[in-house]
Motif scaffolding. Structure first.
Motif, short mmCIF file in Angstrom:
data_model
loop_
_atom_site.label_atom_id
_atom_site.label_comp_id
_atom_site.label_asym_id
_atom_site.label_seq_id
_atom_site.Cartn_x
_atom_site.Cartn_y
_atom_site.Cartn_z
N ASP A 88 2.17 -3.85 5.70
CA ASP A 88 2.17 -2.97 4.53
C ASP A 88 1.75 -3.70 3.27
N GLY A 89 2.03 -5.01 3.24
CA GLY A 89 1.74 -5.74 2.02
C GLY A 89 1.69 -7.23 2.24
N GLN A 90 1.62 -7.95 1.12
CA GLN A 90 1.52 -9.40 1.16
C GLN A 90 1.98 -9.93 -0.19
N SER B 205 0.82 -1.22 0.00
CA SER B 205 0.00 0.00 0.00
C SER B 205 0.85 1.27 0.00
N THR B 206 2.17 1.11 -0.18
CA THR B 206 3.08 2.23 0.05
C THR B 206 3.75 2.77 -1.21
N LYS B 207 4.31 1.88 -2.04
CA LYS B 207 5.11 2.36 -3.17
C LYS B 207 5.27 1.30 -4.24
N GLU B 208 5.77 1.74 -5.40
CA GLU B 208 6.08 0.80 -6.48
C GLU B 208 7.32 -0.02 -6.10
N ILE B 209 7.29 -1.28 -6.47
CA ILE B 209 8.43 -2.17 -6.20
C ILE B 209 8.96 -2.68 -7.53
N THR B 210 10.22 -2.35 -7.82
CA THR B 210 10.86 -2.84 -9.04
C THR B 210 12.15 -3.60 -8.74
N THR B 211 12.76 -3.35 -7.58
CA THR B 211 13.98 -4.06 -7.17
C THR B 211 13.85 -4.47 -5.70
N PRO B 212 14.70 -5.37 -5.23
CA PRO B 212 14.66 -5.74 -3.80
C PRO B 212 14.86 -4.55 -2.87
N GLU B 213 15.60 -3.55 -3.32
CA GLU B 213 15.82 -2.36 -2.49
C GLU B 213 14.49 -1.71 -2.10
N ASP B 214 13.51 -1.78 -2.98
CA ASP B 214 12.21 -1.15 -2.73
C ASP B 214 11.42 -1.86 -1.63
N VAL B 215 11.78 -3.11 -1.35
CA VAL B 215 11.03 -3.89 -0.36
C VAL B 215 11.57 -3.67 1.05
N LYS B 216 12.78 -3.18 1.17
CA LYS B 216 13.44 -3.07 2.47
C LYS B 216 12.60 -2.27 3.46
N GLY B 217 12.42 -2.86 4.64
CA GLY B 217 11.69 -2.18 5.71
C GLY B 217 10.19 -2.38 5.68
N GLN C 188 -4.66 -2.46 -1.30
CA GLN C 188 -3.29 -2.55 -1.81
C GLN C 188 -3.24 -1.93 -3.19
N LYS C 189 -2.59 -0.80 -3.32
CA LYS C 189 -2.62 -0.07 -4.59
C LYS C 189 -1.41 -0.33 -5.48
N TYR C 190 -0.48 -1.18 -5.05
CA TYR C 190 0.69 -1.48 -5.86
C TYR C 190 0.86 -2.99 -5.99
N VAL C 191 0.99 -3.45 -7.23
CA VAL C 191 1.23 -4.87 -7.50
C VAL C 191 2.51 -4.99 -8.32
N SER C 192 3.44 -5.79 -7.81
CA SER C 192 4.70 -6.03 -8.52
C SER C 192 4.72 -7.49 -8.97
N LEU C 193 4.80 -7.73 -10.27
CA LEU C 193 4.68 -9.07 -10.84
C LEU C 193 6.01 -9.83 -10.73
N THR C 194 6.36 -10.16 -9.50
CA THR C 194 7.64 -10.81 -9.22
C THR C 194 7.68 -12.29 -9.61
N SER C 195 6.54 -12.97 -9.58
CA SER C 195 6.48 -14.42 -9.87
C SER C 195 7.57 -15.17 -9.09
N HIS C 196 7.71 -14.84 -7.82
CA HIS C 196 8.86 -15.35 -7.05
C HIS C 196 8.74 -16.81 -6.65
#
Length: 332
Positions: free
Chosen positions: A215-217, A163-175, A233-241
């Motif tokens: 913050d997310g799931q 619900s916080t920000k766009e995620i494009t790299t692992p750095e964006d997930v920190k915290g 949740q306003k941000y979805v990152s298609l990580t397919s992890h």
């Protein structure tokens, strides 16, 4: 004499009533009875679990000419995933379908393998594994817990939302506080990308996100859609992890109480549902992405290689998963 005949007739009538009462529905599978299978899950009326459960019910009742009836109990009405698994083991309910790498992995530790990041290359790799010897061997591990592993339905490739920000790299997930399934692999997985892993029961997840507890799931697109997580949740990152299968299990005593024809019908119904489910959900993905966009969700295509690199050592940290199992899947 007339009185004796009346008494005898009354006695026979009473005996017939008692016999009729004794021949009613029974989930124990006695000869001539209708067997009732309660199938519990935690999803909504449109969740992957429900879609599969409805198809299974249709197929098994048709194949057995009604000698087996299926009662579907969704929306966590019979408890959380962990509770449903416990109830299947002790026979309180007959069946459940749960994500194999959720709390189920606390019962069968090898199922943690499905939480290992980027283990599978694509869907073909997944299905070769699940439909082959490896998948069957994992199903067989449930027998020691008084369960019969019947097969795998679809949950899907998982993606990160927040619900916080766009995620494009692992750095964006920190915290970020990211809800995880309650199994060891997910603790290691999220810590590897700098997130703070927070176990939350699936049936409490929407409210936990709505109230800011997390913050997310991370979940597949059909789950995000069916549980309406996009509302909070306003941000979805298609990580397919990772890819999660929905393992289908039945209480072992109930399974052994079915006759051979019923067992065959149940197994065929599970297998046919698997094929149907995979095709149905694959067709829905594009439609779901449109639904998310219509609800102003921001969808990003992340740097998956960066996520793969950041999580490459997770498989060495999860001691519950044998190294040779990981190697066999990677080379399958």
């Amino acid at each position: 004499m007339k009185i004796n005949r009346i008494v005898m007739a009354s006695g026979m009538a009473l005996l017939l009533l008692v016999l009729a009462a004794c021949s009613g529905t029974d989930s124990g599978g006695a000869a001539g009875d209708t067997v009732t299978l309660k199938l519990a899950h935690t999803g909504s009326e449109t969740h992957q679990y429900q879609i599969a459960a409805e198809k299974f019910k249709e197929l098994v009742e048709e194949k057995t000419d009604g000698s087996i009836e299926v009662e579907i109990h969704g929306n966590s009405t019979l408890g959380s995933e962990a509770s449903a698994v416990e109830q299947v083991m002790d026979g309180s309910i007959e069946m459940t379908t749960v994500s194999a790498d959720s709390s189920f992995a606390n019962t069968v530790p090898e199922m943690n393998v499905f939480g290992l990041p980027y283990l599978f290359e694509d869907r073909d790799h997944v299905y070769r594994t699940l439909d082959g010897d490896i998948g069957q061997e994992l199903l067989d591990l449930t027998e020691s817990q008084n369960m019969k592993g019947l097969g795998y339905w679809e949950v899907g490739f998982r993606h990160i939302t927040n619900s916080t920000k766009e995620i494009t790299t692992p750095e964006d997930v920190k915290g970020l506080q990211i809800r995880v399934q309650p199994s060891p692999v997910w603790e290691s997985h999220m810590k590897a990308i700098g997130a703070s892993p927070t176990p939350v029961d699936f049936n409490e997840l929407y409210s936990a996100m709505d109230q800011g507890v997390v913050d997310g799931q991370e979940n597949p697109l059909p789950t995000i859609d069916s549980m309406k997580f996009y509302e909070v949740q306003k941000y979805v990152s298609l990580t397919s992890h990772t890819y999660s299968p929905a393992i289908v299990v039945m209480n072992n005593d109930v399974w052994n109480g079915l006759d051979e024809e019923q067992q065959t019908a149940v197994q065929e119904a599970v297998d046919e549902t698997t094929t149907y489910h995979r095709e149905a959900l694959a067709e829905k993905e594009e439609e779901i992405l449109k639904t998310l966009e219509e609800n102003d969700v921001i969808i990003t295509e992340p740097d998956r290689e960066a996520f793969r690199e950041a999580t490459k050592d997770v498989k060495n940290e999860v001691k519950e998963v044998p190294a040779d199992l990981i190697e066999r899947i990677e080379n399958n």
